[in-house]
Design an enzyme around this catalytic site. Structure first.
Site, short mmCIF file in Angstrom:
data_model
loop_
_atom_site.label_atom_id
_atom_site.label_comp_id
_atom_site.label_asym_id
_atom_site.label_seq_id
_atom_site.Cartn_x
_atom_site.Cartn_y
_atom_site.Cartn_z
N ASP A 92 8.56 -7.16 1.07
CA ASP A 92 8.80 -6.09 0.10
C ASP A 92 7.51 -5.31 -0.16
O ASP A 92 6.42 -5.74 0.21
CB ASP A 92 9.33 -6.67 -1.21
CG ASP A 92 8.37 -7.67 -1.85
OD1 ASP A 92 7.77 -8.47 -1.11
OD2 ASP A 92 8.19 -7.63 -3.09
N HIS B 199 -0.98 -1.07 -3.49
CA HIS B 199 -0.37 -0.54 -4.72
C HIS B 199 -0.92 0.85 -5.08
O HIS B 199 -0.85 1.26 -6.23
CB HIS B 199 -0.58 -1.50 -5.92
CG HIS B 199 -0.04 -2.88 -5.69
ND1 HIS B 199 0.18 -3.79 -6.70
CD2 HIS B 199 0.33 -3.52 -4.56
CE1 HIS B 199 0.66 -4.92 -6.20
NE2 HIS B 199 0.74 -4.77 -4.91
N GLU C 269 8.03 -10.62 -3.38
CA GLU C 269 6.72 -11.10 -3.87
C GLU C 269 6.20 -10.19 -4.97
O GLU C 269 5.55 -10.64 -5.92
CB GLU C 269 5.72 -11.15 -2.72
CG GLU C 269 4.39 -11.81 -3.07
CD GLU C 269 3.31 -10.87 -3.59
OE1 GLU C 269 2.27 -11.35 -4.05
OE2 GLU C 269 3.51 -9.63 -3.55
N GLU D 21 -2.06 -11.47 3.14
CA GLU D 21 -2.31 -10.38 2.17
C GLU D 21 -3.65 -9.72 2.52
O GLU D 21 -4.53 -10.36 3.10
CB GLU D 21 -2.42 -10.96 0.75
CG GLU D 21 -1.13 -11.54 0.19
CD GLU D 21 -0.23 -10.49 -0.46
OE1 GLU D 21 -0.53 -9.28 -0.34
OE2 GLU D 21 0.77 -10.89 -1.07
N ASP E 49 -0.24 -3.83 2.61
CA ASP E 49 0.36 -4.79 1.65
C ASP E 49 1.86 -4.73 1.75
O ASP E 49 2.51 -4.07 0.97
CB ASP E 49 -0.13 -4.47 0.24
CG ASP E 49 0.31 -5.50 -0.78
OD1 ASP E 49 0.70 -6.59 -0.37
OD2 ASP E 49 0.26 -5.22 -1.99
N HIS F 152 5.00 -11.25 2.74
CA HIS F 152 6.19 -10.77 2.04
C HIS F 152 6.67 -9.47 2.67
O HIS F 152 5.88 -8.68 3.19
CB HIS F 152 5.93 -10.60 0.54
CG HIS F 152 4.82 -9.66 0.15
ND1 HIS F 152 5.01 -8.30 0.02
CD2 HIS F 152 3.51 -9.87 -0.14
CE1 HIS F 152 3.88 -7.73 -0.36
NE2 HIS F 152 2.94 -8.66 -0.45
ZN LIG Z 1 1.03 -8.17 -1.18
#
Ligand SMILES: [Zn+2]
Length: 413
Positions: free
Chosen positions: A112, A386, A174, A199, A142, A110
């Site tokens: 984003d 994150h 995502e 990922e 990520d 992804h």
């Molecule tokens: Zn991810």
């Protein structure tokens, strides 16, 4: 002219869908541009903010990331198609392919990132900072960095000798709605046979994850003076019945479904939020609760939702309360790719690790739904995803490139 003919032939091998919607497609132009080395490529991608969020004040278009990837994969000789995700203006997917025929290998990620807490970063999230054997930046692990791994892996291979197609997919959103992954199937009935989502898993293969299902339950009754219960219908007391029914249901689900591959072996149901009423001397007129259910592979979200609605309606039958369901988001299905599939076997042989189960959701179920066998396997650790000061450890780079090259050689040469 010849190039155009070749382009069309490759594209029709890629997808049986005709090019009817040419306005949304950016054609490859075969212009040469230099692709930076892996660190430079990661840096370039990190510099382009591509946050996705349900909060529109935080949300960015991912077009500039997609354009960058378009240029790089075009330069590498791929046929590249870019399309805007239907009903999501400013959000784009990219599909780049080379080689033709069935049973191709798909490498996907992804474009984003999640939003970030600026005050908690010790450097800019959009500047790649190298220190302590790490590359810091938002999306380094990520997972925008994964596309730099692909370009680095591919540029050393002779793609003219491919026997099976190699397809790169870059998706939008995502981290929020997963609209990019969901938009693939209507356009491409089948993109390939084997699929790797990069990922961050510290380069260990993953073939299972739980699903996510969140729902709000709102009960409406009638408020009145607390001294006479006959004057109203108490929503809070109704919610007491709802919670007790859901606790019973959870127990039944946990008795019925277990999977020892997961750290938490059973499905879970969490009571996460409750709000209702106003004053102790008033009958509670309205009450709302939010739950989070994490199903195991084999438990379909639609069926769970329906079962829950049936049980709760039944339990509240004579209560005089009105019940409403508020889907908080569409949910992510659980994913399982069989242990004996070629992609799982190859990844296990290459890495020396048995494919495992993880606690986070991915786009995997949507790729599996396109008649592919998908694993999650990429550089970097999920522990850094994150988080402020997200980083990719430099020691992931060489093995990451090698694993991708070996996978491509195994499935495409
Ligand atoms: Zn991810």
């Amino acid at each position: 002219m010849a190039k155009n003919v070749m382009y069309r032939r490759q594209l029709s091998a890629l997808t049986s869908k005709k090019l009817t919607d040419a306005s949304s497609i950016i054609m490859s132009t075969f212009h040469a541009k230099n692709i930076p080395g892996i660190t430079g490529a990661i840096e370039k991608l990190i510099k382009i903010p591509s946050v996705s969020s349900f909060d529109s004040s935080l949300d960015h278009s991912n077009l500039k990331v997609i354009e960058t990837l378009h240029d790089w994969f075009t330069d590498l000789g791929f046929t590249v198609e870019v399309f805007e995700v239907p009903n999501h203006p400013g959000k784009f997917n990219l599909v780049a392919s080379t080689g033709s025929g069935p049973d191709g290998l798909v490498l996907t990620g992804h474009t984003d990132t999640v939003p970030f807490d600026e005050g908690k970063w010790t450097q800019s999230p959009f500047e790649l900072t190298e220190k302590d054997q790490r590359l810091y930046g938002l999306g380094s692990c990520d997972m925008k960095g994964f596309f730099a791994f692909i370009t680095e892996a591919v540029r050393e291979l002779d793609l003219g000798k491919l026997k099976k197609p190699l397809i790169i997919v870059a998706t939008a959103d995502e981290e929020s709605s997963m609209c990019g992954a969901k938009a693939l199937k209507p356009r491409y009935p089948q993109l390939g046979r084997h699929c790797v989502i990069g990922e961050p898993t510290s380069l260990k293969p993953v073939r299972m994850h739980k699903g996510i299902f969140m729902e709000g339950i709102r009960l409406t009754g009638l408020s009145g003076h607390s001294s006479n219960p006959e004057l109203g219908r108490n929503a809070l007391e109704g919610l007491h019945r709802v919670i007790s029914e859901l606790v019973d249901w959870r127990q039944e689900l946990q008795n019925r479904y277990q999977n020892p591959a997961f750290e938490v072996e059973t499905p879970t149901l969490n009571f996460g939020h409750i709000h209702g009423g106003d004053n102790p001397n008033r009958i509670c007129g309205q009450c709302e609760m939010h739950i989070d259910l994490r199903p195991l592979p084999g438990m379909a979200i639609d069926e769970l939702r329906e079962a829950m609605h049936t049980r709760l309606s039944h339990r509240l039958q004579d209560s005089g309360l009105q019940i409403e369901y508020l889907p908080l988001f569409d949910g992510i299905p659980a994913m399982e790719t069989a242990s004996d599939t070629a992609i799982v076997k190859a990844a296990e042989a290459l890495t020396g690790y048995t494919a495992e189960a993880v606690a986070f959701g991915t786009e995997g179920p949507y790729f599996n739904d396109m008649a592919m066998n998908t694993i999650i396997m990429g550089p970097g650790s999920i522990d850094q995803a994150h988080q402020p000061d997200e980083y990719l450890a430099l020691d992931q780079i060489k093995p990451g490139i090698r694993i991708l090259q070996e996978m491509i050689k195994h499935f495409c040469f």
